[in-house]
Design a protein around this motif. Structure first.
Motif, PDB file in Angstrom:
ATOM      1  N   ASN A 269      -9.874   5.250 -16.068  1.00  0.00           N
ATOM      2  CA  ASN A 269      -8.442   5.578 -15.973  1.00  0.00           C
ATOM      3  C   ASN A 269      -7.625   4.349 -15.568  1.00  0.00           C
ATOM      4  OD1 ASN A 269      -8.230   8.804 -16.084  1.00  0.00           O
ATOM      5  ND2 ASN A 269     -10.081   8.249 -14.963  1.00  0.00           N
ATOM      6  N   GLN A 270      -7.949   3.209 -16.161  1.00  0.00           N
ATOM      7  CA  GLN A 270      -7.323   1.969 -15.750  1.00  0.00           C
ATOM      8  C   GLN A 270      -5.816   1.945 -15.997  1.00  0.00           C
ATOM      9  OE1 GLN A 270      -9.306  -0.410 -14.054  1.00  0.00           O
ATOM     10  NE2 GLN A 270      -7.221  -0.901 -13.428  1.00  0.00           N
ATOM     11  N   ASP A 271      -5.362   2.583 -17.070  1.00  0.00           N
ATOM     12  CA  ASP A 271      -3.918   2.622 -17.339  1.00  0.00           C
ATOM     13  C   ASP A 271      -3.179   3.355 -16.218  1.00  0.00           C
ATOM     14  OD1 ASP A 271      -4.261   1.237 -19.658  1.00  0.00           O
ATOM     15  OD2 ASP A 271      -4.123   2.986 -20.986  1.00  0.00           O
ATOM     16  N   LYS A 272      -3.744   4.477 -15.776  1.00  0.00           N
ATOM     17  CA  LYS A 272      -3.125   5.245 -14.692  1.00  0.00           C
ATOM     18  C   LYS A 272      -3.175   4.448 -13.387  1.00  0.00           C
ATOM     19  CE  LYS A 272      -3.025   9.762 -12.481  1.00  0.00           C
ATOM     20  NZ  LYS A 272      -1.572   9.823 -12.642  1.00  0.00           N
ATOM     21  N   VAL A 273      -4.305   3.781 -13.141  1.00  0.00           N
ATOM     22  CA  VAL A 273      -4.451   2.962 -11.939  1.00  0.00           C
ATOM     23  C   VAL A 273      -3.403   1.853 -11.922  1.00  0.00           C
ATOM     24  CG1 VAL A 273      -5.949   1.347 -10.707  1.00  0.00           C
ATOM     25  CG2 VAL A 273      -6.891   3.476 -11.629  1.00  0.00           C
ATOM     26  N   ASN A 274      -3.220   1.190 -13.059  1.00  0.00           N
ATOM     27  CA  ASN A 274      -2.213   0.121 -13.143  1.00  0.00           C
ATOM     28  C   ASN A 274      -0.811   0.646 -12.869  1.00  0.00           C
ATOM     29  OD1 ASN A 274      -4.137  -1.798 -13.750  1.00  0.00           O
ATOM     30  ND2 ASN A 274      -3.864  -1.638 -15.972  1.00  0.00           N
ATOM     31  N   GLN A 275      -0.548   1.854 -13.386  1.00  0.00           N
ATOM     32  CA  GLN A 275       0.780   2.451 -13.157  1.00  0.00           C
ATOM     33  C   GLN A 275       0.990   2.721 -11.675  1.00  0.00           C
ATOM     34  OE1 GLN A 275       1.347   6.095 -12.398  1.00  0.00           O
ATOM     35  NE2 GLN A 275       3.478   5.504 -12.073  1.00  0.00           N
ATOM     36  N   MET A 276      -0.040   3.222 -10.993  1.00  0.00           N
ATOM     37  CA  MET A 276       0.090   3.505  -9.569  1.00  0.00           C
ATOM     38  C   MET A 276       0.209   2.219  -8.753  1.00  0.00           C
ATOM     39  SD  MET A 276      -2.295   6.867  -8.826  1.00  0.00           S
ATOM     40  CE  MET A 276      -3.864   6.169  -9.322  1.00  0.00           C
ATOM     41  N   MET A 277      -0.378   1.141  -9.268  1.00  0.00           N
ATOM     42  CA  MET A 277      -0.300  -0.156  -8.592  1.00  0.00           C
ATOM     43  C   MET A 277       1.010  -0.887  -8.913  1.00  0.00           C
ATOM     44  SD  MET A 277      -4.253  -1.450  -9.025  1.00  0.00           S
ATOM     45  CE  MET A 277      -4.002  -2.995  -8.139  1.00  0.00           C
ATOM     46  N   GLY A 278       1.807  -0.305  -9.825  1.00  0.00           N
ATOM     47  CA  GLY A 278       3.089  -0.919 -10.170  1.00  0.00           C
ATOM     48  C   GLY A 278       2.973  -2.070 -11.146  1.00  0.00           C
ATOM     49  N   LYS A 279       1.901  -2.092 -11.917  1.00  0.00           N
ATOM     50  CA  LYS A 279       1.713  -3.192 -12.882  1.00  0.00           C
ATOM     51  C   LYS A 279       2.363  -2.854 -14.221  1.00  0.00           C
ATOM     52  CE  LYS A 279      -2.653  -4.973 -11.023  1.00  0.00           C
ATOM     53  NZ  LYS A 279      -4.058  -5.293 -11.331  1.00  0.00           N
TER      54      LYS A 279
ATOM     55  N   ALA B  10       0.832  -1.199   0.000  1.00  0.00           N
ATOM     56  CA  ALA B  10       0.000   0.000   0.000  1.00  0.00           C
ATOM     57  C   ALA B  10       0.871   1.255   0.000  1.00  0.00           C
ATOM     58  CB  ALA B  10      -0.922  -0.001   1.219  1.00  0.00           C
ATOM     59  N   TYR B  11       1.960   1.209   0.728  1.00  0.00           N
ATOM     60  CA  TYR B  11       2.893   2.338   0.795  1.00  0.00           C
ATOM     61  C   TYR B  11       3.458   2.642  -0.597  1.00  0.00           C
ATOM     62  CZ  TYR B  11       7.186   4.898   2.019  1.00  0.00           C
ATOM     63  OH  TYR B  11       8.205   5.817   2.095  1.00  0.00           O
ATOM     64  N   GLN B  12       3.852   1.620  -1.336  1.00  0.00           N
ATOM     65  CA  GLN B  12       4.400   1.820  -2.674  1.00  0.00           C
ATOM     66  C   GLN B  12       3.337   2.366  -3.622  1.00  0.00           C
ATOM     67  OE1 GLN B  12       7.528   1.776  -3.644  1.00  0.00           O
ATOM     68  NE2 GLN B  12       8.127   1.258  -1.538  1.00  0.00           N
ATOM     69  N   PHE B  13       2.105   1.908  -3.476  1.00  0.00           N
ATOM     70  CA  PHE B  13       0.999   2.441  -4.278  1.00  0.00           C
ATOM     71  C   PHE B  13       0.829   3.939  -4.027  1.00  0.00           C
ATOM     72  CE2 PHE B  13      -3.554   3.587  -3.583  1.00  0.00           C
ATOM     73  CZ  PHE B  13      -3.880   3.855  -4.912  1.00  0.00           C
ATOM     74  N   LEU B  14       0.828   4.329  -2.770  1.00  0.00           N
ATOM     75  CA  LEU B  14       0.656   5.746  -2.427  1.00  0.00           C
ATOM     76  C   LEU B  14       1.849   6.588  -2.869  1.00  0.00           C
ATOM     77  CD1 LEU B  14      -0.981   5.313   1.092  1.00  0.00           C
ATOM     78  CD2 LEU B  14      -2.100   6.137  -0.996  1.00  0.00           C
ATOM     79  N   LYS B  15       3.043   6.008  -2.896  1.00  0.00           N
ATOM     80  CA  LYS B  15       4.229   6.722  -3.386  1.00  0.00           C
ATOM     81  C   LYS B  15       4.082   7.089  -4.871  1.00  0.00           C
ATOM     82  CE  LYS B  15       8.230   6.698  -1.896  1.00  0.00           C
ATOM     83  NZ  LYS B  15       9.132   7.759  -1.348  1.00  0.00           N
ATOM     84  N   ARG B  16       3.319   6.278  -5.602  1.00  0.00           N
ATOM     85  CA  ARG B  16       3.117   6.517  -7.036  1.00  0.00           C
ATOM     86  C   ARG B  16       1.827   7.290  -7.325  1.00  0.00           C
ATOM     87  NH1 ARG B  16       5.486   1.027  -7.231  1.00  0.00           N
ATOM     88  NH2 ARG B  16       3.412   0.183  -6.772  1.00  0.00           N
ATOM     89  N   TRP B  17       1.138   7.721  -6.287  1.00  0.00           N
ATOM     90  CA  TRP B  17      -0.171   8.345  -6.441  1.00  0.00           C
ATOM     91  C   TRP B  17      -0.095   9.731  -7.095  1.00  0.00           C
ATOM     92  CZ3 TRP B  17      -5.320   7.472  -5.792  1.00  0.00           C
ATOM     93  CH2 TRP B  17      -6.151   8.591  -5.779  1.00  0.00           C
TER      94      TRP B  17
END
Length: 300
Positions: free
Chosen positions: A290-300, A252-259
């Motif tokens: 905005n699935q592409d952006k969501v995937n990027q924030m999730m590190g996918k 979750a921390y890494q996800f928020l770092k990419r937010w």
């Protein structure tokens, strides 16, 4: 011989059942155990608590982040509180995440007070605007300096938000610095906007606090007064976490770092919510679009 044979059969059956149990147990767990974000052996991810201030700008980013983290397997809890309580909760770890920190100036007092126990992890959007606003139909006033001697036009009042908020503290300082005969009326955001709606509907002058993102700039024709003494600067809106959150929930921390999220999208979501849409549904719609952006924030 018969007794010995029966005993052998029973022992063999017991061994078969024992081995079958081991195989079944392994098969039932295969691929289904959820590795905890904390790395523990319990197989569960920790509950994440978000602080939610009573500002419309807080709700869309919080709901979007909540929905994504729930997709990632976390349980997310929302804690409603004013800014002072949210920052105190962040410092103690009672609150894990806050999505609406206005830096460097508006929440400077909170950051200085709790800097050792709060971590700034990301810029949500860089162009938050704030200041004193009046309706565009009020003529002859373009700057805060123009208010001098015209305070009676506004009933000698400026309407604002709750005590302790950065804009409240700064506004009180501005009244002194500009030598204005104004009384700061502290309220909540909804209370301030109700008063603004009442006055604007009657085409009366009103002076109150404004900031972006906010639907007030879409619903009404407003102008932000120039601030020659530069009390209000364009702010960045940041994501904060309790220091140590990276250990509690690394994924979750890494996800928020990419937010990050565009300020225009936040304003559109605010409007949809104010027009009656459920915040959860508005968040899910944004994620879908905005699935592409969501995937990027999730590190996918």
């Amino acid at each position: 011989m018969k007794k010995s044979w029966n005993k052998a059969v029973l022992l063999g059956l017991g061994l078969f059942l024992f081995l079958a149990g081991i195989v079944t147990g392994c098969g039932s767990n295969g691929g289904n155990v959820q590795t905890g974000a904390s790395g523990g052996s319990s197989g569960t991810k920790p509950t994440i608590t978000f602080g939610v201030t009573p500002w419309t700008s807080t709700i869309p980013p919080t709901q979007v982040a909540k929905a994504i983290l729930e997709q990632m397997g976390y349980t997310v809890k929302l804690q409603d509180a004013d800014a002072g309580v949210v920052y105190a909760g962040l410092s103690k770890g009672d609150i894990d995440v806050f999505m609406d920190a206005w830096l460097p100036d508006m929440h400077k007092n909170y950051m200085e007070k709790y800097q050792g126990s709060i971590e700034d992890v990301a810029v949500s959007y860089p162009d938050g605007e704030l200041g004193w606003v009046i309706p565009a139909y009020v003529e002859g006033i373009e700057s805060i300096e123009d208010l001098k001697g015209k305070e009676e036009l506004f009933g000698k009042k400026i309407y604002g938000i709750e005590e302790g908020a950065g804009m409240t503290i700064t506004s009180r300082e501005m009244i002194q610095a500009y030598g204005l005969d104004l009384e700061y009326q502290a309220s909540s955001e909804p209370g301030m906007l109700t008063q603004a709606k009442r006055m604007i509907s009657a085409k009366k002058p009103i002076l109150f606090l404004g900031w972006r993102p906010h639907s007030m700039f879409v619903r009404w024709d407003l102008k932000v007064l120039k601030d020659p003494k530069d009390f209000f600067k364009t702010s960045e809106v940041h994501v904060l976490v309790h220091k140590g959150f990276d250990q509690k929930a690394p994924e979750a921390y890494q996800f928020l770092k990419r937010w990050s999220i565009p300020v225009e999208d936040v304003e559109k979501m605010i409007l949809n919510i104010e027009d009656g849409a459920k915040p959860e549904d508005v968040a899910k719609e944004w994620i879908k679009n905005n699935q592409d952006k969501v995937n990027q924030m999730m590190g996918k």
